[in-house]
Each structure stands twice: as structure tokens, then as C-alpha cells.
Scaffold this active site. Structure first.
Site, PDB file in Angstrom:
ATOM      1  N   GLN A  69     110.893 -21.757  21.563  1.00 16.84           N
ATOM      2  CA  GLN A  69     110.168 -21.596  23.112  1.00 16.84           C
ATOM      3  C   GLN A  69     109.202 -21.821  24.151  1.00 16.84           C
ATOM      4  O   GLN A  69     108.240 -21.494  24.886  1.00 16.84           O
ATOM      5  CB  GLN A  69     111.104 -21.819  24.312  1.00 16.84           C
ATOM      6  CG  GLN A  69     112.781 -23.221  24.281  1.00 16.84           C
ATOM      7  CD  GLN A  69     113.086 -23.511  24.735  1.00 16.84           C
ATOM      8  OE1 GLN A  69     114.623 -23.421  24.288  1.00 16.84           O
ATOM      9  NE2 GLN A  69     113.281 -23.566  26.038  1.00 16.84           N
TER      10      GLN A  69
ATOM     11  N   ARG B 213     118.330 -26.327  30.469  1.00 17.03           N
ATOM     12  CA  ARG B 213     118.253 -27.190  30.997  1.00 17.03           C
ATOM     13  C   ARG B 213     118.466 -27.139  32.444  1.00 17.03           C
ATOM     14  O   ARG B 213     118.882 -28.294  33.460  1.00 17.03           O
ATOM     15  CB  ARG B 213     118.628 -29.037  30.957  1.00 17.03           C
ATOM     16  CG  ARG B 213     118.111 -30.038  30.539  1.00 17.03           C
ATOM     17  CD  ARG B 213     118.082 -31.097  30.433  1.00 17.03           C
ATOM     18  NE  ARG B 213     117.015 -32.184  30.444  1.00 17.03           N
ATOM     19  CZ  ARG B 213     117.145 -33.137  29.816  1.00 17.03           C
ATOM     20  NH1 ARG B 213     117.490 -32.984  28.760  1.00 17.03           N
ATOM     21  NH2 ARG B 213     115.959 -33.496  30.172  1.00 17.03           N
ATOM     22  N   CYS B 214     117.825 -25.765  33.337  1.00 16.46           N
ATOM     23  CA  CYS B 214     117.834 -25.565  34.696  1.00 16.46           C
ATOM     24  C   CYS B 214     117.409 -24.683  34.832  1.00 16.46           C
ATOM     25  O   CYS B 214     116.478 -23.903  34.084  1.00 16.46           O
ATOM     26  CB  CYS B 214     119.386 -25.177  34.975  1.00 16.46           C
ATOM     27  SG  CYS B 214     119.924 -23.744  35.198  1.00 16.46           S
TER      28      CYS B 214
END
Ligand code: CDP
Length: 784
Positions: free
Chosen positions: A221, A368-369
Site C-alpha cells: 500500500q 479501514r480506519c
């Protein structure tokens, strides 16, 4: 072929995602699709024990298997000073264990073979003689006096404590509590869960023995940051390392850390002189790569009798596993400290957070935060719900009474962070209207009379996304800016290169739309490239919803740079003064005479063929954007549940989600992002859990035990939006990818508590399973 669309792709246009054309045809290029000539395969032998001393490792049987090229142990790596590596949080992590194993699934030795199955079979033949030690499986146990010392190799480490951080004003908070009419308390736990991307992690390492150049295809990522860290860890010159992050099948934070498998495959390729591929299987991914959450939290809320909140006290203890490898900016517990006070105007707050080593896998990632936002948001929303219940107030009334008001923005929070913009009452009102809240409350009252259990849950969350600014946020010292490079070709088509890296978020479409908005080139004519460190400008990557607020801003800024130059060329073509040139939707014209115009395509051609004297040829530029602040998306989620008294089964009847992420670049993409987050939120609230038995065995190492929701279980969503632009962002967009996972778990659990709270049940930890609800009802003598 790109699907034809009548829309040009301006901001606000729901054009179809360009990248889906190749994905839905099975033509994506994922890590496992990469096959290089002479490529070898790697498999990892992992520890069956959570805590054990290694007495000896015998690799003879593995080495004797036909097809095996090499067996790598920690001892061999130690000879090259590679047995340990730094983590993203400044700790160290074993690449391959030398002294002890510290969690079940830890990497012990690797086999490199000419076939993946041979490598795997041979890895199973490695004999490791272990001396099993007692395992530490909770942070509370870890911090007890006399607990087994997990990190005994660390000089000066006398216990299992890792960090202590504080934020806010203790004295002021004590004062607020002294003035309070009442104090509401909640102890809760946000359990360990796993991002579980569909594609697991992997690498194809190709180190050329002749040139020393390393091409590393990696599920990353953050390819640029990984290249720099690789250069530092492996001692390879950075210009000789090229990381290519191909199409990625979901990341959710799981593909931010550097894993031992990446390092060993690279070292093996360097030593053997051939490409080496390593791809985890599902269980390896679940037991050994970056988990999320695992926070034990206790909060106290000081209130006046009219429901006005005065102060907040929070203590948290995180279970970090055996190595402190959180993906986390260095200066504070980011996310957690920013929004622990939620959407509320509090005079004072004090937060303390500690971390402990345990015999579990490392890597608390921002699943996902935005870093620890989800944990903090869950705590404050559950606390507010508890306060409403105790004070017999409607949960919307207590929130409305305490929301930061729209006119208070920019708002300085009690923990010292500036919220950029918000209109919380508007988002809540829209959600209430969509749900038909008052009617449902009436229905609930009727049901209660009949002994039926129906609940309405509320959560009004505030997110914080878009890290930097660089002076406050860095990962391993690398400042959190991001970048965009834009090149417009003579025919008016463009290539946009970014420092961020999509894992399925649709960047190839949405970032092109930003250029369309700024320059008027149709999105279909803009190719977006990411993930190749040799061919994209440096950036910190995609996680914690930072791509739009930072990389998106860089894209708008570089487009504006090109527009300024294009204006000069347009003035030359129109034989007018630059000061008189205006621009509108891809056309340059002389002020007052719009019919005399040149298109961006005309200007692009002229940039290579017909320039004014003294102007450099070409139409391209690069921008490194360091945002002045984070952006603060928000929303209100409402959930209606019905609970079966006999079985404890919770059925979600409705879920209304109103989100505000500022200006939406592509509303359809935003809705897709929110759908994903809401599904994850549902999964965490009701199904997903990784636990450990008392010996540290991981329970949840496969998809039969670790329950991910499918379309079958997931309730329908009803969605709404408000738009409160970010004042910092050049186009007013805030990030969105994370918000739904932040807000929805509390909304789901609050709905369950609302259904059973009148029976005296005030707390149920996630995942809310039927047996937990049934046991709680039974305990209260309420089950049938
Ligand atoms: O960093 P990441 O891409 O995961 O998250 P994000 O910046 O929140 O963006 C997720 C996706 O939604 C991207 O494709 C964005 O461009 C898109 N988005 C949008 O269209 N409008 C917004 N206001 C925010 C995000």
C-alpha cells in the site's frame, strides 16, 4: 475498451470505473499473476507454539528433497545482519526466529524450491526442537508482576510494557468531574479482528546478480516508503531498488507493514541469483500479518443533570502482540487522540493509553480506519449511549444537546486538535427523517408493552483523515505529504502519476476526474498510473483515507500549475495579453469574447509545436502537497434491530447511513466505499473475531472460524449525504473510505443495547452473537 459514458467525468459525475473493465474480465495483473523466467518459490516454516525457546533447527531432511534449492534460517540471516528488522513503530521484529518464538505462526525458516508445492512439503520437514514457555495472552496478564518476559532480547526491557501516551488536560478534566452532577462509566473491549483482504500478501523478488538491481513486485500500500525502508534494512542503494505494486486485491491496512516473507524472499533472490516468489495462503495471512484493534477501553463521562457533557476520562490498554509493529505516525496515538471526544463540545478531556507485548501476532494496522479512530469513536458513542440510557434521555436528544455547533468550526478539541468543518445536526436530522425515527419509537413503545425486544441504535461519528501535515505526521521519519505528476501530450491526452496506490478504491477513475475538472480533458483521455517507484513521484501511500485529501489535492494543484502555463500559450495563440485570458471547462478565451477560444487540446498541441518566445516546451509538472491540516468527515448512522427473546438472535431490520465527506468526486465510487465499510462494520459488530486460547493458539485462522460477512448475511443499507466542504482542500473533498467502518459498529451495538437496556443490560461486547445476547437475557431472567 472503456465503457462509453455521456458524462465527461467532472467532479460530481458518477462515471463508471475505468479499471473495472479489466477486473471484470479477469485481466487484472495481481502479484500471483507475475511469472518470471527461472523463478523459484518460497514457503515458510512457522512456529506451532506461542512462546518457546528454540533449542535447535535441523534442516537436513528439507534440504534433501529433490527440487529444494536452499533452506534459510535465522542463523543464516544473522550472518548478513538480517535476522531482525525495524518495525514501522520504531521497535524491532524477528525476520526469522533465532532465540525464541513469540507467537503462534511466527516465521522460523524458509525453503526455496523450484516448485511451490515442493517448497511447502519441504518446509514441513524442517525439525525444530522447542522448549515450550508459558504464553501471555492478554495485556492485563502481560503487565502483572512476574509475567514471563516476552522481549528478553531487548536491552533494558524489564517487563512487557511498550508505551504510555497521554493527551488532554488532567487538572481541567478533574475540575470538570468535580462539577458534574453524575458520572457515567463504561468498560468495553474492541476485539482483535483482521483486515482479511481477498488477495493475501506476497512478493516476487528479482535481484539481478550482475547489476545488483532489485525489482520487487510487492503487495504494498506504500511502495515508496517500503523502498526507502528496504534500502535502509538491506543496505541496498535506493536507486537500485524498484518496487512495483501491481493490481492489489484489497489492503485495508494489511498491506502497510513490511513482513518477514518480503525480506527473506529478497535476501534469497540476492544470494541465489534468481527471482523468488512468496505468496501467503489464507491461514498464514490470518495468523501472522497485521491484525487490527485489540483495545481494552474504559471511559468516564461527566455530565450535568440536563444531559450536558462536561468532561471525558479515558484509559486504554492495547494488545500489540510480540513486536510493536503498528502502522502509526510517530508523534502521538493518531486518530485516537484526535477524535476521542467524538462530535461533542467538551470542556475537558484526558486520555491515557498504554500498550503491552503479548504472545500474539504483531501489527495493529489501521483496518479501514485512520489509525485508532475506530476504537476511539466506538468508545465515545457507546459511552454517550450509556449516558442516555442511565439518564432516560433519547439518544438523539443527548447528542443534539452536545454536538459541536456548525458555527464553532474551526473547532479546537479538548485534546488539542483542530476540527476543520462540520454540520452534525444536519446529518443527524437527515438520517432521522430517512428512518422515520419518531414512528419507530412509537412502535418500540408498543412492542415493549408486549415484551418484544426492538432497538434503535444511533452513532454520530467524526473521522479524521488525510495525514499530514508532514511536520506533525511521519511514518518512520518519512513526512506524510503526497504527490502528483501530470504530463499532457501533444494530442491533448494525459498521464497522471501518483504517490498513492489504489487497492480497489477506483483511483484510476476518480483522480482522472480531478484533472478533468481542473483542465477540461475528458477523464477517458487521462491514464492514471500508480505503484511503480521508478515511474511515479514519491509518496507515503494509501491507507487511513489519505489519498483524496493529500494525493487528490496534489492532483488539483499540479493541474492548476499546468493551467497557468496553458494560459500563457493560449494568450500567444489568441494574440491577446495573458491577463485577459479566461478559462472555463477546457476552453481558453479572451475576456468578453467567448466565441474566440482555444481548447486545452489546441493549447497542448501548441505546447510542443507553437510556443511564445522564451517559454519552455511541454505541458507537464509535479506537485508535492503537504496539507495544512487533516480533514474531518462525519455522519450519523441509525440501525433498527429485532431480537428474538427465545434464542437471542438479533435481526437487523434497517440501517440508515448519512455520510459527509465534503465534495464527492464520484458519488457512485463514494457509495461503493461506504457499502464496503458498512459491510465490514456489520461483520465486526456481529461476526468477525480472532481469539486465542490460554496457550496462545490462534482461533480464527481460517474462514470457517473467522466469519466474514457475505452478501447473504449483510443487511441492506439506506444512504444519504450532506456536503460540508473541507476548507483546506483545493476542491473541498474529504476522504471517505474509512468512515463507514468507524461509525457502524457502535450503531449496531447501540441498537442491541437499546433493545435490551430497559431490562438492565447495559453492555455486550462485540461480536454480538446470539448466545451472548441469550445469556445476558437469561441472566436477567428475561428469556422465555
Ligand atoms: O485513501 P483511500 O483511497 O483509501 O481513501 P479515500 O481518499 O477516502 O478515497 C476512496 C475513494 O473514494 C477514491 O477513489 C476517492 O477518489 C473517492 N472519493 C471521492 O470520490 N470523493 C470524496 N470526497 C472522497 C473520496
Amino acid at each position: 475498451m472503456v465503457v462509453e459514458t455521456p458524462l465527461k467525468g467532472n467532479i460530481g459525475d458518477s462515471i463508471k470505473r475505468k479499471e473495472d473493465d479489466r477486473f471484470i474480465r479477469g485481466k487484472g495483473n495481481y502479484l500471483d499473476d507475475i511469472v518470471l523466467p527461472g523463478m523459484l518459490h518460497m514457503s515458510i516454516n512457522r512456529s506451532p507454539f506461542a512462546h518457546a525457546r528454540i533449542k535447535s533447527i535441523n534442516t537436513a531432511a528439507a534440504q534433501a528433497v529433490p527440487g529444494v534449492v536452499a533452506v534459510v534460517t535465522g542463523e543464516l540471516l544473522a550472518q548478513h545482519k538480517l535476522a531482525w528488522m525495524p518495525t514501522l513503530s520504531g521497535d524491532t521484529q524477528a525476520v526469522l526466529a533465532t532465540d525464541k518464538v513469540r507467537f503462534q505462526g511466527q516465521e522460523v525458516a524458509c525453503v526455496i524450491a523450484n516448485d511451490p508445492y515442493v517448497a511447502r512439503d519441504a518446509a514441513a520437514l524442517i525439525e525444530v526442537d522447542y522448549d515450550v514457555l508459558p504464553a501471555v495472552v492478554t495485556p492485563q496478564q502481560a503487565l502483572q508482576a512476574g509475567a514471563p518476559l516476552i522481549r528478553d532480547e531487548k536491552e533494558g526491557q524489564k517487563d512487557n510494557h511498550i508505551y504510555h501516551w497521554e493527551a488532554g488536560d488532567k487538572a481541567k478534566t478533574d475540575e470538570a468531574f468535580a462539577k458534574a452532577d453524575r458520572v457515567v462509566k463504561l468498560d468495553t473491549f474492541y476485539p482483535r479482528c483482521h483486515p482479511s483482504p481477498l488477495e493475501t500478501c506476497g512478493i516476487v523478488a528479482d535481484v539481478n546478480p550482475a547489476t545488483g538491481h532489485a525489482t520487487l513486485y510487492m503487495t504494498s500500500q506504500a511502495p515508496h516508503a517500503h523502498r526507502t525502508l528496504f534500502a535502509i534494512v538491506a543496505g541496498l542503494p535506493e536507486q537500485n531498488i524498484r518496487i512495483i505494486s501491481p493490481d492489489i486485491g484489497g489492503g485495508f491496512g494489511n498491506k502497510v507493514p513490511i513482513y518477514p516473507g518480503y525480506v527473506v524472499a529478497t535476501a534469497a533472490s540476492l544470494l541465489i541469483g534468481k527471482p523468488v516468489k512468496w505468496v501467503e495462503d489464507r491461514s498464514e495471512n490470518l495468523i501472522s500479518t497485521g491484525f487490527a484493534r485489540d483495545f481494552h477501553m474504559s471511559g468516564e463521562l461527566a455530565l450535568r443533570n440536563d444531559g450536558r457533557m462536561l468532561g471525558l476520562r479515558v484509559k486504554m490498554l492495547s494488545d500489540n502482540g510480540a513486536f510493536y509493529a503498528d502502522a502509526q505516525p510517530t508523534k502521538f496515538r493518531a486518530g485516537l487522540f484526535h477524535i476521542v471526544t467524538g462530535s461533542y463540545d467538551l470542556q475537558a478531556a484526558h486520555v491515557e493509553t498504554d500498550g503491552a507485548y503479548t504472545n500474539k501476532a504483531p501489527g495493529g494496522v489501521a483496518y479501514r480506519c485512520s489509525f485508532r479512530v475506530t476504537e476511539a469513536s466506538y468508545l465515545i458513542e457507546r459511552l454517550v449511549e450509556s449516558a442516555a440510557l442511565e439518564m432516560k434521555m433519547d439518544p438523539t436528544e443527548i447528542r443534539l444537546k452536545n454536538f459541536i455547533k456548525p458555527e464553532q468550526f474551526p473547532y479546537m478539541s479538548a485534546t488539542g486538535f483542530e476540527y476543520d468543518s462540520g454540520d452534525y445536526p444536519r446529518a443527524m436530522q437527515l438520517a432521522l427523517d430517512k428512518l422515520g425515527y419518531q414512528e419507530l419509537r412509537k412502535e418500540q413503545a408498543e412492542k415493549r408493552k408486549k415484551g418484544e425486544l426492538m432497538g434503535i441504535g444511533v452513532a454520530s461519528f467524526t473521522e479524521v483523515v488525510g495525514a499530514g501535515p508532514g511536520k506533525h505526521y511521519d511514518i518512520a521519519g518519512l513526512r506524510m505529504f503526497d504527490s502528483a505528476e501530470l504530463r499532457v501530450h501533444p494530442t491533448g491526452k494525459a498521464i497522471l502519476k501518483l504517490g498513492v496506490k489504489s487497492q480497489g478504491q477506483g483511483h484510476e477513475t476518480t483522480f482522472a476526474q480531478i484533472v478533468t475538472e481542473e483542465l477540461g480533458i475528458p477523464a477517458v483521455d487521462i491514464e492514471v498510473q500508480e505503484g511503480d517507484t521508478d515511474n511515479t513521484p514519491y509518496g507515503l501511500g494509501t491507507y487511513a483515507s489519505r489519498s483524496t485529501p493529500v494525493g487528490g489535492a496534489a492532483t488539483a494543484m499540479v493541474s492548476r500549475k499546468l493551467r497557468d502555463k496553458a494560459k500563457k500559450i493560449a494568450a500567444h495563440l489568441l494574440e491577446a495579453s495573458e491577463a485577459d485570458i479566461e478559462f472555463d471547462h477546457g476552453k481558453f478565451f479572451v475576456r468578453g469574447s467567448p466565441s474566440k477560444s482555444k481548447t486545452i487540446q489546441d493549447v497542448a498541441f501548441a505546447a510542443y509545436t507553437n510556443l511564445p518566445d522564451g517559454l519552455e516546451a511541454g505541458l507537464e509538472g509535479v506537485t508535492y502537497y503537504d496539507p495544512p491540516n487533516m480533514t474531518f468527515p462525519f455522519g450519523t448512522y441509525l440501525v433498527v434491530v429485532d431480537i428474538d427473546r427465545g434464542t437471542g438472535q438479533v435481526k437487523v431490520r434497517r440501517m440508515v447511513a448519512v455520510d459527509d465527506c465534503g465534495v464527492r468526486i464520484n458519488p457512485m465510487v463514494v457509495e461503493g466505499q461506504i457499502h464496503g465499510g458498512l459491510t465490514e462494520g456489520f461483520g465486526i459488530a456481529f461476526m468477525e473475531l480472532i481469539t486465542f486460547d490460554e496457550e496462545g493458539n490462534c482461533i480464527g485462522s481460517n474462514f470457517t472460524d473467522y466469519l466474514l460477512p457475505t452478501a447473504w448475511e449483510t443487511p441492506k443499507f439506506e444512504m444519504g449525504e450532506t456536503v460540508t466542504p473541507s476548507p483546506h482542500h483545493p476542491i473541498g473533498a474529504k476522504g471517505v473510505g474509512e468512515s463507514a467502518t468507524v461509525g457502524s459498529p457502535a450503531a449496531y451495538v447501540n441498537a442491541v443495547i437499546d433493545a435490551v437496556g430497559h431490562l438492565g443490560i447495559r453492555n455486550i461486547d462485540m461480536p454480538v452473537t446470539s448466545d451472548k445476547v441469550w445469556a445476558a437475557l437469561n441472566e436477567k431472567g428475561a428469556a422465555e
